[in-house]
Scaffold this active site. Structure first.
Site, PDB file in Angstrom:
ATOM      1  N   SER A   6       0.941  -1.274  -0.096  1.00 15.65           N
ATOM      2  CA  SER A   6       0.036  -0.236   0.122  1.00 15.65           C
ATOM      3  C   SER A   6       0.390   1.370   0.060  1.00 15.65           C
ATOM      4  O   SER A   6       0.517   2.124  -0.591  1.00 15.65           O
ATOM      5  CB  SER A   6      -1.146  -0.227   1.680  1.00 15.65           C
ATOM      6  OG  SER A   6      -1.279  -1.183   0.942  1.00 15.65           O
ATOM      7  N   HIS A  37      -3.459   6.827   2.508  1.00 16.47           N
ATOM      8  CA  HIS A  37      -4.067   5.321   3.006  1.00 16.47           C
ATOM      9  C   HIS A  37      -5.509   5.500   3.361  1.00 16.47           C
ATOM     10  O   HIS A  37      -5.730   4.633   3.275  1.00 16.47           O
ATOM     11  CB  HIS A  37      -3.062   4.936   3.642  1.00 16.47           C
ATOM     12  CG  HIS A  37      -3.279   3.570   3.684  1.00 16.47           C
ATOM     13  ND1 HIS A  37      -3.833   3.573   5.643  1.00 16.47           N
ATOM     14  CD2 HIS A  37      -2.820   2.760   2.888  1.00 16.47           C
ATOM     15  CE1 HIS A  37      -3.594   1.816   5.366  1.00 16.47           C
ATOM     16  NE2 HIS A  37      -3.103   1.851   4.651  1.00 16.47           N
TER      17      HIS A  37
END
Lengths: 212, 212
Positions: free
Chosen positions: B16, B42
Site C-alpha cells: 500500500s 492511505h
C-alpha cells in the site's frame, strides 16, 4: 460571540442536506437509496460519490427490516462501530466488532490471515440476518464473501466500503461479481472508509434521513 | 484457502505504502510531512489528497514532541478517538473527546452552539500543549480558533480535517488565515473526515510511518 458561522445543529443539517440534494447525482439510484447516498456524501464531503455507488437488491429496505427485527450490526473495525448513532437504531440493536473478540488473534494465526478477516470468522454465529458494515479492511470483505459462497450464514444486507490500495477495489468488485443474491451497497474503486460505512448504517437504520 | 488476495498484514501495508509513494504528489511538502501525507492518503484511498494538504509551521515535529512529552490528543468526535492507534502513542497519552464530558450539554445550551463546539470548551483546561485532531465538526474548529485568538490556551499542533458542506471549507480557511502561529495541517475544501484526522495523529505519533 462571533455570528460568522452556523451554530444551530438542526440548521446545519438542513443546509447540508439541501446542498447535497441540489448537487449530488442521485438519478441512477432507486428512491429507497437516495437517503443513504445523501448521508454517505455528507460523511465524505464529495457529491460525486453518489454517482459512483453500486448496489444489488433492495438493500435499504432489507437492512431496515433486519434492524427493525433486532438484527445486529457487524462492523469490521472500531471506527465504523463508533460511528453508528445508537439512537437511530430501531431495536437497541447490538453493534459488534470482532476485533475485540478473544478468538480473533488465534483465528488470524491459524488461518494465516489478517485480524480483520479473522474477526469476521470470530463473529460467524452472528452473521445470519445481520447488517454487515465494512469500512476499512478488504480482507474482511473477501472473507465474508468466501463464507457466504461456501454455503455459510447469509447476512440481510452488506454495506461494503473498504478503502485503500491493496484489495479494496478488488474486494468490492468480487462482491458485485459473486452472485450471492444478498442486497448490498458499495463504492467501487479505492475510495471508501469508516465514515461512509457508518453513514450507510445510520441512513438505513432510521427512515428520517435528515436528522442527526 | 483462496490464494487470490493478500492476507499478510505486513505485506499489505508495504504494498500500500509503495503504491502511495509512487503515485501521490508529495513534492510540495517538507520531508517531515511525507509520512503524514502518506498515511492520510492511505486512510481515504485518494492519492491526489496529498497534493492538496496545507500546513503551517513544522507540525509533525511539534506534534511528535508534544506527544513524547505526554501531551493528550484531543479529538472532536468519537470516531477520531477510536481511530488513534494506542500502541503508536509514545507516552501512553490520553485520547480525549469532550462529547462525553458531562459539561458539554450544558455549555452547548448556554452558548447557543453545537455539542461539538461545546466539547472543545469542556476540555479547555487540556488544550494547552495538546495535539488537536478535528475530523468531523467545523464548529469545533471555529470554536478552537476563537479560544486561541482570544488569548486562551495554545495547543502544540492542530490537525484540521472537518468535513462537509456547511462551514468545513470556511473553518479550515479561517485556521489558515487566523495567524495563530501554531503548527497546523489541514485539507482545504469540503473533504476531510475522521479517518484522515486519526491517520494524521497516528503518523505524527510514531516515526515508523509504515507500520500498522
Amino acid at each position: 460571540r462571533d455570528p460568522a458561522y452556523d451554530r444551530d445543529p438542526a440548521a446545519i443539517y438542513a443546509r447540508s442536506f439541501a446542498i447535497i440534494r441540489a448537487e449530488a447525482p442521485l438519478g441512477h439510484l432507486p428512491d429507497t437509496l437516495h437517503g443513504v447516498a445523501i448521508r454517505v456524501v455528507h460523511a465524505c464531503g464529495m457529491v460525486d460519490v453518489a454517482g459512483r455507488l453500486a448496489f444489488q437488491g433492495d438493500v435499504a429496505t432489507a437492512g431496515r427490516a433486519a434492524l427493525a427485527g433486532g438484527a445486529p450490526v457487524i462492523a469490521d473495525c472500531r471506527m465504523v462501530a463508533s460511528g453508528v448513532i445508537r439512537r437511530r437504531l430501531p431495536a437497541g440493536n447490538a453493534v459488534l466488532c470482532g476485533l475485540d473478540d478473544p478468538r480473533t488473534d488465534r483465528l488470524a494465526a491459524a488461518n494465516g490471515t489478517t485480524r480483520s478477516a479473522a474477526a469476521i470468522d470470530a463473529l460467524g454465529d452472528q452473521i445470519a440476518g445481520a447488517v454487515i458494515a465494512i469500512g476499512n479492511a478488504p480482507t474482511a470483505l473477501f472473507r465474508l464473501i468466501e463464507i457466504i459462497a461456501a454455503g455459510g450464514p447469509r447476512p440481510a444486507a452488506i454495506l461494503a466500503f473498504p478503502v485503500g490500495f491493496v484489495g479494496a477495489a478488488e474486494s468490492k468488485q468480487a462482491l458485485l461479481d459473486a452472485g450471492l443474491a444478498i442486497p448490498c451497497l458499495t463504492l467501487p474503486g479505492r475510495m471508501g472508509g469508516s465514515a461512509m460505512a457508518s453513514a450507510a448504517v445510520n441512513a438505513i437504520a432510521a427512515p428520517n434521513e435528515e436528522a442527526p
